[in-house]
Design a protein around this motif. Structure first.
Motif, PDB file in Angstrom:
ATOM      1  N   LEU A  97      -7.819 -11.352   8.293  1.00  0.00           N
ATOM      2  CA  LEU A  97      -8.597 -10.190   7.869  1.00  0.00           C
ATOM      3  C   LEU A  97      -8.318  -9.836   6.413  1.00  0.00           C
ATOM      4  O   LEU A  97      -9.212  -9.422   5.675  1.00  0.00           O
ATOM      5  CB  LEU A  97      -8.303  -8.990   8.767  1.00  0.00           C
ATOM      6  N   PHE A  98      -7.064  -9.994   5.977  1.00  0.00           N
ATOM      7  CA  PHE A  98      -6.699  -9.683   4.597  1.00  0.00           C
ATOM      8  C   PHE A  98      -7.204 -10.736   3.607  1.00  0.00           C
ATOM      9  O   PHE A  98      -7.391 -10.439   2.438  1.00  0.00           O
ATOM     10  CB  PHE A  98      -5.190  -9.556   4.451  1.00  0.00           C
ATOM     11  N   LEU A  99      -7.411 -11.958   4.054  1.00  0.00           N
ATOM     12  CA  LEU A  99      -7.816 -13.022   3.140  1.00  0.00           C
ATOM     13  C   LEU A  99      -9.291 -12.979   2.761  1.00  0.00           C
ATOM     14  O   LEU A  99      -9.657 -13.405   1.670  1.00  0.00           O
ATOM     15  CB  LEU A  99      -7.502 -14.394   3.736  1.00  0.00           C
ATOM     16  N   PHE A 100     -10.130 -12.501   3.633  1.00  0.00           N
ATOM     17  CA  PHE A 100     -11.566 -12.564   3.387  1.00  0.00           C
ATOM     18  C   PHE A 100     -12.090 -11.233   2.871  1.00  0.00           C
ATOM     19  O   PHE A 100     -11.815 -10.176   3.444  1.00  0.00           O
ATOM     20  CB  PHE A 100     -12.310 -13.001   4.650  1.00  0.00           C
ATOM     21  N   SER A 101     -12.872 -11.302   1.807  1.00  0.00           N
ATOM     22  CA  SER A 101     -13.338 -10.107   1.098  1.00  0.00           C
ATOM     23  C   SER A 101     -14.091  -9.097   1.978  1.00  0.00           C
ATOM     24  O   SER A 101     -13.823  -7.905   1.880  1.00  0.00           O
ATOM     25  CB  SER A 101     -14.194 -10.527  -0.092  1.00  0.00           C
ATOM     26  N   PRO A 102     -15.021  -9.524   2.834  1.00  0.00           N
ATOM     27  CA  PRO A 102     -15.740  -8.514   3.626  1.00  0.00           C
ATOM     28  C   PRO A 102     -14.817  -7.697   4.535  1.00  0.00           C
ATOM     29  O   PRO A 102     -14.980  -6.483   4.646  1.00  0.00           O
ATOM     30  CB  PRO A 102     -16.729  -9.332   4.457  1.00  0.00           C
ATOM     31  N   THR A 103     -13.859  -8.342   5.164  1.00  0.00           N
ATOM     32  CA  THR A 103     -12.963  -7.594   6.043  1.00  0.00           C
ATOM     33  C   THR A 103     -11.872  -6.870   5.242  1.00  0.00           C
ATOM     34  O   THR A 103     -11.378  -5.835   5.685  1.00  0.00           O
ATOM     35  CB  THR A 103     -12.310  -8.518   7.086  1.00  0.00           C
ATOM     36  N   ARG A 104     -11.539  -7.396   4.084  1.00  0.00           N
ATOM     37  CA  ARG A 104     -10.550  -6.745   3.217  1.00  0.00           C
ATOM     38  C   ARG A 104     -11.062  -5.379   2.792  1.00  0.00           C
ATOM     39  O   ARG A 104     -10.281  -4.433   2.623  1.00  0.00           O
ATOM     40  CB  ARG A 104     -10.300  -7.623   1.991  1.00  0.00           C
ATOM     41  N   GLN A 105     -12.391  -5.262   2.630  1.00  0.00           N
ATOM     42  CA  GLN A 105     -12.998  -3.995   2.220  1.00  0.00           C
ATOM     43  C   GLN A 105     -12.733  -2.877   3.230  1.00  0.00           C
ATOM     44  O   GLN A 105     -12.744  -1.702   2.867  1.00  0.00           O
ATOM     45  CB  GLN A 105     -14.505  -4.163   2.012  1.00  0.00           C
ATOM     46  N   LEU A 106     -12.493  -3.233   4.482  1.00  0.00           N
ATOM     47  CA  LEU A 106     -12.201  -2.228   5.510  1.00  0.00           C
ATOM     48  C   LEU A 106     -10.845  -1.572   5.280  1.00  0.00           C
ATOM     49  O   LEU A 106     -10.637  -0.405   5.634  1.00  0.00           O
ATOM     50  CB  LEU A 106     -12.226  -2.869   6.899  1.00  0.00           C
ATOM     51  N   PHE A 107      -9.905  -2.310   4.699  1.00  0.00           N
ATOM     52  CA  PHE A 107      -8.543  -1.809   4.521  1.00  0.00           C
ATOM     53  C   PHE A 107      -8.314  -1.165   3.158  1.00  0.00           C
ATOM     54  O   PHE A 107      -7.364  -0.406   2.990  1.00  0.00           O
ATOM     55  CB  PHE A 107      -7.539  -2.954   4.709  1.00  0.00           C
ATOM     56  N   LYS A 108      -9.159  -1.465   2.193  1.00  0.00           N
ATOM     57  CA  LYS A 108      -8.958  -0.941   0.837  1.00  0.00           C
ATOM     58  C   LYS A 108      -8.940   0.586   0.769  1.00  0.00           C
ATOM     59  O   LYS A 108      -8.098   1.153   0.084  1.00  0.00           O
ATOM     60  CB  LYS A 108     -10.012  -1.501  -0.109  1.00  0.00           C
ATOM     61  N   PRO A 109      -9.851   1.298   1.446  1.00  0.00           N
ATOM     62  CA  PRO A 109      -9.786   2.764   1.360  1.00  0.00           C
ATOM     63  C   PRO A 109      -8.451   3.333   1.841  1.00  0.00           C
ATOM     64  O   PRO A 109      -7.967   4.327   1.303  1.00  0.00           O
ATOM     65  CB  PRO A 109     -10.932   3.231   2.271  1.00  0.00           C
ATOM     66  N   ILE A 110      -7.844   2.692   2.815  1.00  0.00           N
ATOM     67  CA  ILE A 110      -6.545   3.156   3.308  1.00  0.00           C
ATOM     68  C   ILE A 110      -5.501   3.036   2.204  1.00  0.00           C
ATOM     69  O   ILE A 110      -4.710   3.953   1.961  1.00  0.00           O
ATOM     70  CB  ILE A 110      -6.124   2.362   4.561  1.00  0.00           C
ATOM     71  N   VAL A 111      -5.502   1.896   1.507  1.00  0.00           N
ATOM     72  CA  VAL A 111      -4.534   1.669   0.425  1.00  0.00           C
ATOM     73  C   VAL A 111      -4.792   2.633  -0.726  1.00  0.00           C
ATOM     74  O   VAL A 111      -3.862   3.231  -1.268  1.00  0.00           O
ATOM     75  CB  VAL A 111      -4.589   0.204  -0.054  1.00  0.00           C
ATOM     76  N   ILE A 115      -2.232   5.447  -2.203  1.00  0.00           N
ATOM     77  CA  ILE A 115      -1.806   5.493  -3.606  1.00  0.00           C
ATOM     78  C   ILE A 115      -2.114   6.861  -4.202  1.00  0.00           C
ATOM     79  O   ILE A 115      -1.268   7.451  -4.889  1.00  0.00           O
ATOM     80  CB  ILE A 115      -2.493   4.371  -4.418  1.00  0.00           C
ATOM     81  N   ARG A 116      -3.313   7.402  -3.929  1.00  0.00           N
ATOM     82  CA  ARG A 116      -3.671   8.730  -4.446  1.00  0.00           C
ATOM     83  C   ARG A 116      -2.717   9.805  -3.947  1.00  0.00           C
ATOM     84  O   ARG A 116      -2.295  10.672  -4.711  1.00  0.00           O
ATOM     85  CB  ARG A 116      -5.104   9.078  -4.056  1.00  0.00           C
ATOM     86  N   SER A 117      -2.373   9.744  -2.658  1.00  0.00           N
ATOM     87  CA  SER A 117      -1.476  10.772  -2.119  1.00  0.00           C
ATOM     88  C   SER A 117      -0.089  10.663  -2.743  1.00  0.00           C
ATOM     89  O   SER A 117       0.549  11.674  -3.024  1.00  0.00           O
ATOM     90  CB  SER A 117      -1.397  10.677  -0.596  1.00  0.00           C
ATOM     91  N   LYS A 118       0.382   9.444  -2.983  1.00  0.00           N
ATOM     92  CA  LYS A 118       1.690   9.260  -3.632  1.00  0.00           C
ATOM     93  C   LYS A 118       1.653   9.755  -5.080  1.00  0.00           C
ATOM     94  O   LYS A 118       2.616  10.336  -5.562  1.00  0.00           O
ATOM     95  CB  LYS A 118       2.117   7.792  -3.597  1.00  0.00           C
ATOM     96  N   MET A 119       0.543   9.508  -5.762  1.00  0.00           N
ATOM     97  CA  MET A 119       0.420   9.957  -7.149  1.00  0.00           C
ATOM     98  C   MET A 119       0.380  11.488  -7.223  1.00  0.00           C
ATOM     99  O   MET A 119       0.978  12.086  -8.117  1.00  0.00           O
ATOM    100  CB  MET A 119      -0.822   9.353  -7.797  1.00  0.00           C
ATOM    101  N   LYS A 120      -0.309  12.135  -6.276  1.00  0.00           N
ATOM    102  CA  LYS A 120      -0.372  13.582  -6.273  1.00  0.00           C
ATOM    103  C   LYS A 120       1.002  14.200  -6.038  1.00  0.00           C
ATOM    104  O   LYS A 120       1.325  15.253  -6.564  1.00  0.00           O
ATOM    105  CB  LYS A 120      -1.348  14.072  -5.202  1.00  0.00           C
TER     106      LYS A 120
END
Length: 127
Positions: A97-111, A115-120
Protein backbone atom coordinates in the motif's frame (compact mmCIF):
# COMPACT_ATOMS: atom_id res chain seq x y z
CA UNK A 1 4.56 6.65 22.19
CA UNK A 2 1.70 4.48 23.41
CA UNK A 3 0.79 3.72 19.78
CA UNK A 4 4.30 2.51 19.09
CA UNK A 5 4.17 0.04 21.98
CA UNK A 6 0.77 -1.16 20.80
CA UNK A 7 2.08 -1.68 17.27
CA UNK A 8 5.08 -3.67 18.51
CA UNK A 9 2.72 -5.98 20.42
CA UNK A 10 -0.30 -6.31 18.13
CA UNK A 11 1.43 -6.61 14.73
CA UNK A 12 3.72 -9.53 15.68
CA UNK A 13 0.81 -11.39 17.29
CA UNK A 14 -1.27 -10.91 14.12
CA UNK A 15 1.66 -11.97 11.92
CA UNK A 16 2.29 -15.15 13.92
CA UNK A 17 -1.39 -16.05 13.89
CA UNK A 18 -1.76 -15.52 10.15
CA UNK A 19 1.49 -17.37 9.40
CA UNK A 20 0.33 -20.34 11.48
CA UNK A 21 -3.04 -20.32 9.75
CA UNK A 22 -1.38 -20.07 6.34
CA UNK A 23 0.99 -22.91 7.17
CA UNK A 24 -1.89 -25.12 8.24
CA UNK A 25 -4.09 -24.14 5.29
CA UNK A 26 -1.64 -24.03 2.39
CA UNK A 27 1.29 -25.95 3.81
CA UNK A 28 4.76 -25.01 4.95
CA UNK A 29 6.49 -24.79 1.56
CA UNK A 30 3.86 -22.59 -0.17
CA UNK A 31 3.83 -20.26 2.84
CA UNK A 32 7.62 -19.94 2.76
CA UNK A 33 7.56 -19.37 -1.00
CA UNK A 34 4.94 -16.63 -0.62
CA UNK A 35 7.04 -14.93 2.04
CA UNK A 36 10.18 -15.14 -0.09
CA UNK A 37 8.32 -14.00 -3.20
CA UNK A 38 6.84 -10.91 -1.57
CA UNK A 39 10.25 -10.07 -0.10
CA UNK A 40 11.98 -10.28 -3.47
CA UNK A 41 9.19 -8.46 -5.31
CA UNK A 42 9.06 -5.83 -2.57
CA UNK A 43 12.81 -5.21 -2.74
CA UNK A 44 12.62 -4.82 -6.52
CA UNK A 45 9.65 -2.43 -6.40
CA UNK A 46 11.08 -0.43 -3.50
CA UNK A 47 14.35 0.05 -5.35
CA UNK A 48 12.57 1.13 -8.53
CA UNK A 49 10.16 3.48 -6.75
CA UNK A 50 12.87 4.73 -4.38
CA UNK A 51 15.18 5.80 -7.20
CA UNK A 52 12.28 7.68 -8.80
CA UNK A 53 11.48 9.37 -5.48
CA UNK A 54 15.11 10.45 -5.04
CA UNK A 55 15.13 11.89 -8.58
CA UNK A 56 11.90 13.80 -7.82
CA UNK A 57 13.44 15.31 -4.67
CA UNK A 58 16.59 16.28 -6.58
CA UNK A 59 14.60 17.88 -9.40
CA UNK A 60 12.49 19.91 -6.99
CA UNK A 61 15.55 21.09 -5.07
CA UNK A 62 17.34 21.93 -8.34
CA UNK A 63 14.34 24.10 -9.29
CA UNK A 64 14.46 25.79 -5.85
CA UNK A 65 11.15 24.24 -4.85
CA UNK A 66 10.37 22.82 -1.43
CA UNK A 67 10.48 19.01 -1.82
CA UNK A 68 7.85 18.39 0.86
CA UNK A 69 5.53 16.07 -1.04
CA UNK A 70 8.43 14.30 -2.72
CA UNK A 71 10.07 13.75 0.67
CA UNK A 72 6.88 12.27 2.10
CA UNK A 73 6.67 9.97 -0.94
CA UNK A 74 10.28 8.90 -0.38
CA UNK A 75 9.53 8.23 3.29
CA UNK A 76 6.52 6.06 2.39
CA UNK A 77 8.53 4.14 -0.20
CA UNK A 78 11.34 3.52 2.29
CA UNK A 79 8.86 2.35 4.94
CA UNK A 80 7.05 0.18 2.38
CA UNK A 81 10.32 -1.46 1.37
CA UNK A 82 11.20 -2.20 4.98
CA UNK A 83 7.76 -3.64 5.63
CA UNK A 84 7.99 -5.89 2.56
CA UNK A 85 11.36 -7.22 3.65
CA UNK A 86 10.00 -8.30 7.02
CA UNK A 87 8.24 -11.66 6.92
CA UNK A 88 4.49 -11.62 7.32
CA UNK A 89 1.27 -10.89 5.53
CA UNK A 90 0.11 -7.80 7.47
CA UNK A 91 3.43 -6.01 6.95
CA UNK A 92 3.40 -7.05 3.28
CA UNK A 93 -0.08 -5.58 2.84
CA UNK A 94 0.96 -2.21 4.27
CA UNK A 95 4.27 -2.36 2.41
CA UNK A 96 2.51 -2.72 -0.94
CA UNK A 97 0.00 0.00 0.00
CA UNK A 98 2.88 2.38 0.77
CA UNK A 99 4.70 1.64 -2.49
CA UNK A 100 1.94 2.53 -4.93
CA UNK A 101 0.94 6.16 -5.43
CA UNK A 102 -2.87 5.75 -5.52
CA UNK A 103 -2.99 3.91 -2.21
CA UNK A 104 -0.22 6.06 -0.72
CA UNK A 105 -2.55 9.04 -1.17
CA UNK A 106 -4.87 7.49 1.44
CA UNK A 107 -2.18 7.72 4.13
CA UNK A 108 -0.70 11.13 3.28
CA UNK A 109 -3.38 13.21 5.05
CA UNK A 110 -2.67 11.30 8.26
CA UNK A 111 1.05 12.13 8.02
CA UNK A 112 0.41 15.77 7.11
CA UNK A 113 -2.02 16.21 10.02
CA UNK A 114 0.49 14.61 12.39
CA UNK A 115 3.25 16.97 11.19
CA UNK A 116 0.94 20.01 11.52
CA UNK A 117 -0.05 19.06 15.05
CA UNK A 118 3.60 18.59 16.06
CA UNK A 119 4.52 21.94 14.52
CA UNK A 120 1.69 23.70 16.37
CA UNK A 121 2.93 22.23 19.64
CA UNK A 122 6.48 23.31 18.81
CA UNK A 123 7.78 19.75 18.78
CA UNK A 124 9.16 19.90 15.23
CA UNK A 125 11.75 22.51 14.37
CA UNK A 126 11.53 23.75 10.80
CA UNK A 127 14.74 25.18 9.40
Amino acid sequence: MKWLALIFIVVPVLEIGILLWSGNTFGLLPTILIILGTGILGAFLAKKQGLKAIRDVQIQMKNFEAPGDAMVNALFIFAGGLLLLSPGFVTDLFGFLFLFSPTRQLFKPIVYNWIRSKMKKGQIIVM
